[in-house]
Design a protein around this motif. Structure first.
Motif, PDB file in Angstrom:
ATOM      1  N   LEU A  37       0.826  -1.202   0.000  1.00 28.44           N
ATOM      2  CA  LEU A  37       0.000   0.000   0.000  1.00 28.44           C
ATOM      3  C   LEU A  37       0.863   1.256   0.000  1.00 28.44           C
ATOM      4  N   PRO A  38       0.353   2.354  -0.542  1.00 24.15           N
ATOM      5  CA  PRO A  38       1.110   3.617  -0.502  1.00 24.15           C
ATOM      6  C   PRO A  38       1.241   4.123   0.920  1.00 24.15           C
ATOM      7  N   GLN A  39       2.283   4.913   1.146  1.00 28.22           N
ATOM      8  CA  GLN A  39       2.519   5.489   2.467  1.00 28.22           C
ATOM      9  C   GLN A  39       2.176   6.968   2.452  1.00 28.22           C
ATOM     10  N   THR A  40       1.519   7.419   3.505  1.00 28.93           N
ATOM     11  CA  THR A  40       1.189   8.825   3.677  1.00 28.93           C
ATOM     12  C   THR A  40       1.771   9.299   4.995  1.00 28.93           C
ATOM     13  N   PRO A  41       2.654  10.296   4.963  1.00 33.45           N
ATOM     14  CA  PRO A  41       3.236  10.779   6.220  1.00 33.45           C
ATOM     15  C   PRO A  41       2.155  11.181   7.224  1.00 33.45           C
ATOM     16  N   GLY A  42       2.332  10.741   8.459  1.00 32.13           N
ATOM     17  CA  GLY A  42       1.377  11.069   9.511  1.00 32.13           C
ATOM     18  C   GLY A  42       0.218  10.104   9.632  1.00 32.13           C
ATOM     19  N   LYS A  43       0.216   9.038   8.785  1.00 31.83           N
ATOM     20  CA  LYS A  43      -0.873   8.072   8.853  1.00 31.83           C
ATOM     21  C   LYS A  43      -0.319   6.660   8.921  1.00 31.83           C
ATOM     22  N   MET A  44      -1.085   5.780   9.556  1.00 31.38           N
ATOM     23  CA  MET A  44      -0.822   4.353   9.471  1.00 31.38           C
ATOM     24  C   MET A  44      -1.578   3.809   8.268  1.00 31.38           C
ATOM     25  N   GLN A  45      -1.038   2.762   7.652  1.00 29.20           N
ATOM     26  CA  GLN A  45      -1.540   2.390   6.337  1.00 29.20           C
ATOM     27  C   GLN A  45      -2.911   1.721   6.344  1.00 29.20           C
ATOM     28  N   CYS A  46      -3.155   0.817   7.292  1.00 27.61           N
ATOM     29  CA  CYS A  46      -4.392   0.038   7.176  1.00 27.61           C
ATOM     30  C   CYS A  46      -4.724  -0.674   8.490  1.00 27.61           C
ATOM     31  N   ARG A  47      -5.930  -1.227   8.510  1.00 30.66           N
ATOM     32  CA  ARG A  47      -6.318  -2.118   9.603  1.00 30.66           C
ATOM     33  C   ARG A  47      -5.650  -3.472   9.390  1.00 30.66           C
TER      34      ARG A  47
END
Length: 283
Positions: A37-47
């Protein structure tokens, strides 16, 4: 560290930054990463796989792209069976399963199941589960026993330790009514030793104890003397129900009186919430 996009890029764009959120209580993670999955700074990727995590609104409905209570609607193998010394299971149920009715949201794939399925696991965190271009998960901190005072976080136990060290104070309860941008208001309720009065001098001592032990930012906006602090049958302070009551929810929706050690004390808090609501409505 940091989630700034430039900081991430400078440390190597091909690195998989895997942030997780879970708990030692069930020896696992609810939210984590996926290399595909793509990475977004400040977020966790998924459940995480096998973790039926949802964000629920105040009516106990699953929401996306909005902040809600983090719940896990289905069992996972590492959830504890009981807590040490809690032979009746009362403390375990009060810690994780007493917020929503049994069966609510328990049907696999969505919807309610029979009450025999039990209640969902409420973890005590605010979470936002994003979709589309905003995909990813953000944990916004504790939803119960944590104070977010003007951007600084502190556990309520730290406040209790400072306040209840005073000989005049037998018990106390603090709630932080800052919620998703709402202006902060933090009342402190204290049970005083017999013969003691909450006068200006004692108020000043309580404020001074908090200011010295913690920070001036955690000095409460108001201090009130009460007869009792509401507690569960296992002795846990009912912080979240009182917080929700003061945020405008009806008492019958925020607390189960049968699971309380002292339900009679709720009448004072209901009256206090009503008086506060009337004063806020008065221009």
């Amino acid at each position: 560290g940091g989630s700034d996009p430039h900081a991430v890029g400078e440390r190597g764009g091909d690195i998989w930054w895997c942030n997780i959120s879970g708990g030692t209580d069930f020896a696992g993670a609810f939210i984590g990463g996926n290399r595909e999955l793509p990475q977004t700074p400040g977020k966790m990727q998924c459940r995480m796989l096998g973790a039926a995590v949802e964000a629920w609104d105040e009516q106990g409905r699953p929401v996306l792209d909005a902040v809600g209570e983090l719940v896990c609607t289905q069992p996972i193998p590492s959830m504890p069976l009981y807590l040490w010394g809690d032979d009746s299971g009362t403390r375990y149920l009060a810690s994780y399963f007493d917020m929503y009715p049994a069966g609510h949201g328990r049907k696999p794939g969505g919807g309610d199941g029979p009450a025999a399925m039990g209640a969902v696991w409420r973890h005590g965190d605010w979470i936002q589960i994003g979709t589309g271009e905003a995909a990813g998960c953000v944990i916004y901190g504790r939803s119960d026993a944590t104070i977010n005072r003007h951007g600084l976080r502190m556990g309520t136990s730290e406040v209790y330790r400072a306040v209840e060290a005073l000989p005049e104070v037998l018990d106390s309860l603090v709630v932080d009514l800052e919620y998703l941008g709402r202006e902060s208001y933090m009342p402190l309720f204290v049970v005083l030793r017999e013969g003691c009065t909450l006068d200006d001098a004692l108020r000043a001592r309580i404020q001074g104890a908090i200011r010295t032990a913690l920070s001036p930012r955690f000095v409460p906006d108001d201090i009130f003397a009460v007869a009792e602090v509401p507690r569960t049958l296992s002795g846990k302070k009912q912080e979240l129900p009182i917080k929700k009551l003061l945020l405008g929810q009806p008492i019958e929706k925020v607390v189960n009186r049968d699971a309380m050690a002292n339900p009679g004390c709720l009448d004072w808090y209901v009256d206090f919430a009503a008086r506060r609501a009337r004063s806020e409505a008065t221009p």
